[in-house]
Enzyme design. Structure first.
Site, PDB file in Angstrom:
ATOM      1  N   ARG A  50       0.823  -1.220   0.000  1.00  0.00           N
ATOM      2  CA  ARG A  50       0.000   0.000   0.000  1.00  0.00           C
ATOM      3  C   ARG A  50       0.849   1.259   0.000  1.00  0.00           C
ATOM      4  NH1 ARG A  50      -3.243   3.060   4.085  1.00  0.00           N
ATOM      5  NH2 ARG A  50      -5.226   3.714   3.155  1.00  0.00           N
ATOM      6  N   ILE A  76      -7.085   7.776  -0.637  1.00  0.00           N
ATOM      7  CA  ILE A  76      -7.017   6.315  -0.747  1.00  0.00           C
ATOM      8  C   ILE A  76      -7.864   5.810   0.414  1.00  0.00           C
ATOM      9  CG2 ILE A  76      -4.843   6.282   0.586  1.00  0.00           C
ATOM     10  CD1 ILE A  76      -3.980   3.777  -0.895  1.00  0.00           C
ATOM     11  N   SER A  77      -8.757   4.857   0.147  1.00  0.00           N
ATOM     12  CA  SER A  77      -9.683   4.401   1.187  1.00  0.00           C
ATOM     13  C   SER A  77      -8.949   3.721   2.335  1.00  0.00           C
ATOM     14  CB  SER A  77     -10.706   3.424   0.605  1.00  0.00           C
ATOM     15  OG  SER A  77     -11.333   3.962  -0.527  1.00  0.00           O
ATOM     16  N   GLN A  78      -9.629   3.709   3.478  1.00  0.00           N
ATOM     17  CA  GLN A  78      -9.132   3.017   4.671  1.00  0.00           C
ATOM     18  C   GLN A  78      -9.022   1.509   4.360  1.00  0.00           C
ATOM     19  OE1 GLN A  78     -12.116   3.409   7.657  1.00  0.00           O
ATOM     20  NE2 GLN A  78     -11.100   2.001   9.062  1.00  0.00           N
TER      21      GLN A  78
END
Ligand code: SAH
Length: 228
Positions: A50, A76-78
């Site tokens: 990530r 950027i999503s959790q």
């Protein structure tokens, strides 16, 4: 090890050990987020670096379970949200071809590709899409992408066994429901700026749909048109 590979594997705060710890936190869950059970999804989180999907200045925070800025007021999503959406897409189903709306950093697309799915993704901001394409290519991930307003979906490749929308709209987008195969699932945040729910919709054989509310979530809005 080549510098590129060393970067991909990560060191210190971006190492495999730190990624493994994130996976254990996702598996355990918290008071307000259910534990992730799907081992394939957890494995994909364990595999995909990530930290390579965000700015270097933020890389030390890549394995916190939190959304992070990626520029152009987007995030950027959790990780928990990415894992939960992916798990919902796969639960009691074996999708092959999936569509994502809102490529952003490319991380969610990479997770889907790591699961062996045939991935199509659409992003409205050209600059974000170019960066995402570069990352995915460098990681050797085969993802098909398009610069467009994702509210029209990607009809040329429909129907999809699964569709993930990673930006919130006040209501489910009907063009996307239309592009879903029978038995296919659409996982999307629905709601306004202050309150959104993650919805899972399944298309039945009679053409009707079943809807389930999965969790309260916070996403950036699904916007119209495109930007360079
Ligand atoms: N899935 C992404 C999350 C990105 S945030 C990731 O893993 O990083 C949501 C993204 O949706 C933003 O990049 C935003 O530009 C994009 N977006 C918003 N409205 C859109 C639309 N109508 N069509 C395509 N992308 C859209």
């Amino acid at each position: 090890m080549t510098p590129r590979l060393r970067e991909a594997v990560g060191q210190g705060m971006t190492s495999q050990r730190v990624r493994d710890r994130l996976v254990e936190r996702l598996r355990a869950g918290t008071d307000n987020s259910a534990g992730i059970r799907d081992e394939n999804v957890l494995n994909a989180v364990r595999t995909v670096p990530r930290h390579l999907f965000i700015d270097e200045a933020l890389a030390t925070r890549a394995y916190e379970d939190t959304a992070l800025p990626i520029g152009h007021s987007q995030t950027i999503s959790q990780p928990w949200v990415v894992a939960r959406m992916t798990e919902a897409l796969l639960q009691n189903a074996s999708p092959k071809k999936v569509l994502e709306i809102g490529t952003g950093s490319g991380y969610q697309a990479a997770i889907l590709a790591a699961l062996g799915l045939e991935v199509y993704t659409v992003e409205r901001i050209g600059d974000l899409l170019r960066q995402a394409r570069k990352r995915l290519r460098q990681l050797g991930m085969n993802v098909r992408s398009k610069h467009d307003d994702g509210r029209i979906g990607w009809p040329e490749h429909a129907p999809y066994d699964g569709i993930i929308v990673t930006a919130a709209a006040p209501a489910l987008v009907s063009a996307l429901v239309d592009q879903l195969a029978v038995g296919g699932r659409l996982v999307a945040p629905v709601g306004g700026a202050s309150s959104q729910s993650l919805i899972k919709l399944t298309k039945r054989e009679d053409g009707g749909v079943d809807e389930e509310v999965l969790a309260p979530v916070v996403f950036v809005p699904l916007l119209s048109g495109t930007l360079d």
